[in-house]
Write a protein that holds these residues in place. Structure first.
Motif, PDB file in Angstrom:
ATOM      1  N   UNK A 187       1.186  -0.709  -0.057  1.00 45.21           N
ATOM      2  CA  UNK A 187      -0.187  -0.268   0.171  1.00 45.21           C
ATOM      3  C   UNK A 187       0.561   1.286  -0.175  1.00 45.21           C
ATOM      4  N   UNK A 188       2.093   1.263   0.999  1.00 44.24           N
ATOM      5  CA  UNK A 188       3.241   2.150   0.463  1.00 44.24           C
ATOM      6  C   UNK A 188       3.338   2.896  -0.438  1.00 44.24           C
ATOM      7  N   UNK A 193       2.894   2.043  -3.299  1.00 45.56           N
ATOM      8  CA  UNK A 193       1.980   1.857  -4.750  1.00 45.56           C
ATOM      9  C   UNK A 193       1.406   3.632  -4.501  1.00 45.56           C
ATOM     10  N   UNK A 194       1.076   4.036  -3.403  1.00 47.72           N
ATOM     11  CA  UNK A 194       1.080   5.737  -2.793  1.00 47.72           C
ATOM     12  C   UNK A 194       2.048   6.422  -3.523  1.00 47.72           C
ATOM     13  N   UNK A 195       3.571   5.874  -2.730  1.00 50.37           N
ATOM     14  CA  UNK A 195       4.639   6.325  -3.188  1.00 50.37           C
ATOM     15  C   UNK A 195       5.109   6.804  -4.619  1.00 50.37           C
ATOM     16  N   UNK A 196       4.532   5.420  -5.420  1.00 48.91           N
ATOM     17  CA  UNK A 196       4.583   5.747  -6.861  1.00 48.91           C
ATOM     18  C   UNK A 196       3.578   6.612  -7.316  1.00 48.91           C
ATOM     19  N   UNK A 249       5.068  13.044 -19.988  1.00 53.02           N
ATOM     20  CA  UNK A 249       3.987  12.464 -20.873  1.00 53.02           C
ATOM     21  C   UNK A 249       2.587  12.403 -20.232  1.00 53.02           C
ATOM     22  N   UNK A 250       1.505  13.093 -20.404  1.00 49.62           N
ATOM     23  CA  UNK A 250       0.430  13.199 -19.704  1.00 49.62           C
ATOM     24  C   UNK A 250      -0.503  11.819 -20.280  1.00 49.62           C
ATOM     25  N   UNK A 251      -0.417  11.377 -21.275  1.00 48.51           N
ATOM     26  CA  UNK A 251      -1.042   9.938 -21.724  1.00 48.51           C
ATOM     27  C   UNK A 251       0.058   9.515 -21.054  1.00 48.51           C
ATOM     28  N   UNK A 252       1.273   8.910 -20.653  1.00 49.29           N
ATOM     29  CA  UNK A 252       1.435   7.898 -19.866  1.00 49.29           C
ATOM     30  C   UNK A 252       0.567   8.136 -18.671  1.00 49.29           C
ATOM     31  N   UNK A 253       0.817   9.158 -17.870  1.00 54.70           N
ATOM     32  CA  UNK A 253       0.847   9.795 -16.309  1.00 54.70           C
ATOM     33  C   UNK A 253      -0.553   8.935 -16.399  1.00 54.70           C
ATOM     34  N   UNK A 291      -1.754   2.289 -11.632  1.00 55.37           N
ATOM     35  CA  UNK A 291      -1.434   1.639  -9.921  1.00 55.37           C
ATOM     36  C   UNK A 291      -2.962   1.844  -9.026  1.00 55.37           C
ATOM     37  N   UNK A 292      -4.091   2.658  -9.990  1.00 54.20           N
ATOM     38  CA  UNK A 292      -5.056   3.235  -8.550  1.00 54.20           C
ATOM     39  C   UNK A 292      -5.835   1.745  -7.924  1.00 54.20           C
ATOM     40  N   UNK A 293      -5.800   1.037  -9.335  1.00 53.03           N
ATOM     41  CA  UNK A 293      -6.733  -0.358  -9.651  1.00 53.03           C
ATOM     42  C   UNK A 293      -5.783  -1.647  -8.695  1.00 53.03           C
ATOM     43  N   UNK A 294      -4.752  -1.604  -8.543  1.00 55.48           N
ATOM     44  CA  UNK A 294      -4.268  -2.173  -7.776  1.00 55.48           C
ATOM     45  C   UNK A 294      -4.139  -1.588  -6.697  1.00 55.48           C
ATOM     46  N   UNK A 295      -4.204  -0.950  -6.418  1.00 48.53           N
ATOM     47  CA  UNK A 295      -3.729  -0.676  -4.608  1.00 48.53           C
ATOM     48  C   UNK A 295      -5.030  -2.130  -3.752  1.00 48.53           C
TER      49      UNK A 295
END
Length: 63
Positions: free
Chosen positions: A8-9, A11-14, A28-32, A39-43
């Motif tokens: 959790x920590x 993933x939040x850091x990333x 690169x906003x498409x990358x973001x 990342x949000x789904x993998x929390x």
């Protein structure tokens, strides 16, 4: 430490680092967009005590 606390920590850091990257010139906003959604789904489930006991994620206002 609980089993998911480290994940959790990390993933939040990333997510935080990705937000900082998004604010840099030439990012690169498409990358973001793609990576932040992944990342949000993998929390994992938040560790106990992360949110106050009255926290309701479905409530639109303050708690």
């Amino acid at each position: 430490m609980c089993p998911n606390c480290e994940d959790f920590a990390r993933t939040l850091l990333l997510l935080g680092q990705l937000a900082l990257y998004a604010e840099t010139a030439g990012a690169d906003l498409d990358f973001v967009e793609d990576v932040s959604a992944s990342l949000a789904v993998s929390l994992p489930e938040p560790p106990p005590g992360t949110f106050p006991s009255a926290y309701d994620p479905d409530w639109p206002g303050d708690f």
